[in-house]
Design an enzyme around this catalytic site. Structure first.
Site, PDB file in Angstrom:
ATOM      1  N   CYS A 114      16.433  32.620  15.529  1.00 28.01           N
ATOM      2  CA  CYS A 114      15.723  31.494  14.898  1.00 28.01           C
ATOM      3  C   CYS A 114      14.270  31.822  14.553  1.00 28.01           C
ATOM      4  O   CYS A 114      13.648  31.107  13.768  1.00 28.01           O
ATOM      5  CB  CYS A 114      15.784  30.268  15.793  1.00 28.01           C
ATOM      6  SG  CYS A 114      17.470  29.696  16.043  1.00 28.01           S
ATOM      7  N   HIS A 246      10.269  25.319  13.156  1.00 30.90           N
ATOM      8  CA  HIS A 246      11.705  25.586  13.208  1.00 30.90           C
ATOM      9  C   HIS A 246      12.400  24.280  13.578  1.00 30.90           C
ATOM     10  O   HIS A 246      11.908  23.515  14.413  1.00 30.90           O
ATOM     11  CB  HIS A 246      11.989  26.670  14.244  1.00 30.90           C
ATOM     12  CG  HIS A 246      13.462  26.827  14.530  1.00 30.90           C
ATOM     13  ND1 HIS A 246      14.388  26.970  13.514  1.00 30.90           N
ATOM     14  CD2 HIS A 246      14.160  26.836  15.696  1.00 30.90           C
ATOM     15  CE1 HIS A 246      15.599  27.072  14.059  1.00 30.90           C
ATOM     16  NE2 HIS A 246      15.485  26.985  15.366  1.00 30.90           N
ATOM     17  N   ASN A 276      20.246  22.754  12.715  1.00 31.15           N
ATOM     18  CA  ASN A 276      19.539  24.005  13.008  1.00 31.15           C
ATOM     19  C   ASN A 276      20.146  25.123  12.151  1.00 31.15           C
ATOM     20  O   ASN A 276      21.265  25.563  12.407  1.00 31.15           O
ATOM     21  CB  ASN A 276      19.671  24.324  14.500  1.00 31.15           C
ATOM     22  CG  ASN A 276      18.941  25.607  14.903  1.00 31.15           C
ATOM     23  OD1 ASN A 276      18.527  26.389  14.042  1.00 31.15           O
ATOM     24  ND2 ASN A 276      18.804  25.819  16.194  1.00 31.15           N
TER      25      ASN A 276
HETATM   26  N1  COA Z   1      28.200  14.866  22.688  1.00 28.38           N
HETATM   27  C1  COA Z   1      28.225  14.108  23.786  1.00 28.38           C
HETATM   28  N2  COA Z   1      27.835  14.570  24.997  1.00 28.38           N
HETATM   29  C2  COA Z   1      27.393  15.833  25.067  1.00 28.38           C
HETATM   30  C3  COA Z   1      27.339  16.675  23.943  1.00 28.38           C
HETATM   31  C4  COA Z   1      27.773  16.145  22.723  1.00 28.38           C
HETATM   32  N3  COA Z   1      27.751  16.869  21.580  1.00 28.38           N
HETATM   33  N4  COA Z   1      26.855  17.879  24.323  1.00 28.38           N
HETATM   34  C5  COA Z   1      26.619  17.786  25.633  1.00 28.38           C
HETATM   35  N5  COA Z   1      26.947  16.558  26.092  1.00 28.38           N
HETATM   36  C6  COA Z   1      26.840  16.034  27.442  1.00 28.38           C
HETATM   37  C7  COA Z   1      26.839  17.108  28.494  1.00 28.38           C
HETATM   38  O1  COA Z   1      28.153  17.484  28.828  1.00 28.38           O
HETATM   39  C8  COA Z   1      26.130  16.418  29.631  1.00 28.38           C
HETATM   40  O2  COA Z   1      27.061  15.598  30.297  1.00 28.38           O
HETATM   41  P1  COA Z   1      27.019  15.449  31.921  1.00 28.38           P
HETATM   42  O3  COA Z   1      25.655  14.862  32.207  1.00 28.38           O
HETATM   43  O4  COA Z   1      28.178  14.540  32.180  1.00 28.38           O
HETATM   44  O5  COA Z   1      27.192  16.832  32.418  1.00 28.38           O
HETATM   45  C9  COA Z   1      25.129  15.492  28.945  1.00 28.38           C
HETATM   46  O6  COA Z   1      25.593  15.375  27.598  1.00 28.38           O
HETATM   47  C10 COA Z   1      23.718  16.035  28.933  1.00 28.38           C
HETATM   48  O7  COA Z   1      23.763  17.401  28.538  1.00 28.38           O
HETATM   49  P2  COA Z   1      22.471  18.256  28.409  1.00 28.38           P
HETATM   50  O8  COA Z   1      22.844  19.627  27.961  1.00 28.38           O
HETATM   51  O9  COA Z   1      21.669  18.113  29.678  1.00 28.38           O
HETATM   52  O10 COA Z   1      21.722  17.460  27.243  1.00 28.38           O
HETATM   53  P3  COA Z   1      20.288  17.711  26.665  1.00 28.38           P
HETATM   54  O11 COA Z   1      19.528  16.446  26.715  1.00 28.38           O
HETATM   55  O12 COA Z   1      19.667  18.940  27.236  1.00 28.38           O
HETATM   56  O13 COA Z   1      20.601  17.994  25.147  1.00 28.38           O
HETATM   57  C11 COA Z   1      20.706  19.859  23.645  1.00 28.38           C
HETATM   58  C12 COA Z   1      21.394  19.085  24.781  1.00 28.38           C
HETATM   59  C13 COA Z   1      21.576  21.032  23.297  1.00 28.38           C
HETATM   60  C14 COA Z   1      20.576  18.934  22.466  1.00 28.38           C
HETATM   61  C15 COA Z   1      19.321  20.322  24.118  1.00 28.38           C
HETATM   62  O14 COA Z   1      19.431  20.939  25.350  1.00 28.38           O
HETATM   63  C16 COA Z   1      18.665  21.262  23.166  1.00 28.38           C
HETATM   64  O15 COA Z   1      18.278  20.889  22.084  1.00 28.38           O
HETATM   65  N6  COA Z   1      18.480  22.516  23.609  1.00 28.38           N
HETATM   66  C17 COA Z   1      17.714  23.499  22.883  1.00 28.38           C
HETATM   67  C18 COA Z   1      18.259  23.815  21.543  1.00 28.38           C
HETATM   68  C19 COA Z   1      17.367  24.846  20.961  1.00 28.38           C
HETATM   69  O16 COA Z   1      16.185  24.671  20.887  1.00 28.38           O
HETATM   70  N7  COA Z   1      17.911  25.952  20.579  1.00 28.38           N
HETATM   71  C20 COA Z   1      17.076  27.120  20.583  1.00 28.38           C
HETATM   72  C21 COA Z   1      16.347  27.408  19.468  1.00 28.38           C
HETATM   73  S1  COA Z   1      17.441  27.908  18.248  1.00 28.38           S
END
Ligand code: COA
Length: 319
Positions: A114, A246, A276
């Site tokens: 990225c 980004h 993304n």
């Molecule tokens: N739909 C519904 N629920 C989902 C889901 C989806 N698409 N994806 C994950 N969940 C659930 C998980 O299973 C988890 O459930 P649990 O609490 O029962 O275990 C819950 O949602 C929370 O998951 P979590 O991963 O803690 O959520 P989050 O708030 O961290 O959001 C992302 C997830 C991926 C959106 C976030 O972590 C993120 O943006 N990460 C960085 C992405 C990024 O910057 N990439 C790098 C640069 S390219």
């Protein structure tokens, strides 16, 4: 010796097919509400069969060249940032050269996931400032949908496809004011595609991410890098007109804007419509805000990115 490089034109391209959050609800156990609240994404563009990274790159490159009022044969350096090249080799840059009907000068790919476009722009700036090259085409192009596991709800909702490009030319005045690149391979396992021809396995080449840990690192690292960029240029937060980040997650973007004391009206946000798009996201956002008239000549922009590796970086630009 050229003293500086500056952006002469921008262009971008999105494949026609759109996948909405509602359509994703039919593929995996997710909801439009969850995706919008946690990421800010509403829809993303996806390539169809036959569309490739070099094809998206060509469309974006032709638009950037037209905006710069240049012909392809006036380019003497071509850099493509991509994580999803058409082939193992030739590089996508060579494939793009051929598509544009040009050749006989340096063309190569950069892989920094990225952060790829920030790396590519930085390298092109250094080539131009050294005086060896005068006009660079710098492209970020991705077909992320081809390395997404469409059964993994934690990742498949996040990514999209597209391409963005800039033409960078030698100039007496900046232009690019400074570039800042970094990486730390100690974090290689947090965000990866654990597969590759060099390992002798190409089956299931899908993105794996420890989202929560990546999120926390992204917020702290990007906050630090904007401070470092301002300090290196002896600028204060109020000197920045635009943040062109980004586009991974609206919550990460908001945190960086807050760090810069920038209201969200001064932040270019395309994550809602693009998702993304990895190395394509910054040039896509830049081109969007240039074409709709928000970003004006003479304004100061900070571009920043964070991605797999980890890699991160920023570019400070007087547009
Ligand atoms: N739909 C519904 N629920 C989902 C889901 C989806 N698409 N994806 C994950 N969940 C659930 C998980 O299973 C988890 O459930 P649990 O609490 O029962 O275990 C819950 O949602 C929370 O998951 P979590 O991963 O803690 O959520 P989050 O708030 O961290 O959001 C992302 C997830 C991926 C959106 C976030 O972590 C993120 O943006 N990460 C960085 C992405 C990024 O910057 N990439 C790098 C640069 S390219």
């Amino acid at each position: 010796m050229n003293r500086y490089s500056r952006i002469l034109g921008t262009g971008s391209y999105l494949p026609e097919k759109v996948l909405t959050n509602r359509e994703l609800e039919d593929l995996v156990d997710t909801s439009d509400q969850w995706i919008r609240e946690r990421t800010g994404i509403r829809e993303r563009h996806l390539v169809s069969e036959g569309e490739t990274c070099s094809g998206l790159a060509e469309a974006a490159a032709r638009r950037a060249l037209a905006a710069a009022e240049l012909e392809p044969d006036q380019i003497d350096l071509l850099i493509v940032a991509t994580t999803t090249p058409d082939q193992v080799f030739p590089s996508t840059a060579c494939l793009l050269q051929h598509r544009l009907g040009i050749g006989g000068f340096a063309a190569f790919d950069i892989q920094a996931v990225c952060t790829g476009f920030v790396y590519a722009l930085s390298v092109a700036d250094k080539f131009i400032r050294s005086g060896t090259h005068r006009c660079a085409l710098v492209v970020g192009s991705e077909t992320m949908s081809r390395i997404v596991n469409w059964q993994d709800r934690a990742t498949c909702v996040l990514f999209g496809d597209g391409a963005g490009a800039v033409v960078l030319g030698a100039a007496e005045e900046p232009g690019i004011l400074s570039t800042h690149l970094s990486a730390d391979g100690a974090y290689k396992d947090l965000l990866q595609v654990p597969s590759g021809v060099g390992m002798g396995r190409c089956e299931d080449p899908y993105i794996e991410m420890r989202g929560n840990e990546v999120f926390r690192m992204a917020v702290t690292t990007l906050g630090r890098i904007v401070d470092e960029t301002l300090a290196a240029n002896r600028l204060s937060k109020s000197d920045i007109d635009w943040l062109v980040p980004h586009q991974a997650n609206i919550r990460i973007i908001r945190a960086t804007a807050k760090k810069l004391n920038l209201p969200m009206e001064r932040v270019v946000v395309t994550v809602g419509e693009h998702g993304n798009t990895s190395s394509a996201s910054i040039p896509l956002a830049l081109d969007t805000a240039v074409r709709d008239g928000r970003i004006q000549r003479g304004e100061t922009l900070i571009m920043e990115a964070f991605g797999g590796g980890f890699t991160w970086g920023s570019v400070l630009v007087r547009y």
